[in-house]
Design a protein around this motif. Sequence first.
Motif: not given
Length: 53
Positions: A4-12, A34-42
């Motif tokens: 699971v990974d995330y990317l900050a939106a440059a335009d929002a 489970l993976l998303v539950e651990h990533l969301v707080p970060v």
Amino acid sequence: MGLVDYLAAADAPHTAELAVAVADGLHHRGVGTLLVEHLVPVVRARRHHRLHR
């Protein structure tokens, strides 16, 4: 297993997009959840309050 990974939106500001990948044999077993539950707080701690998948 999974990733699971995330990317900050440059335009929002305060928005991030989540991506989840789980091995075929582990679908429907809660691995992605489970993976998303651990990533969301970060992600939220880094000031991204709107999450898209």
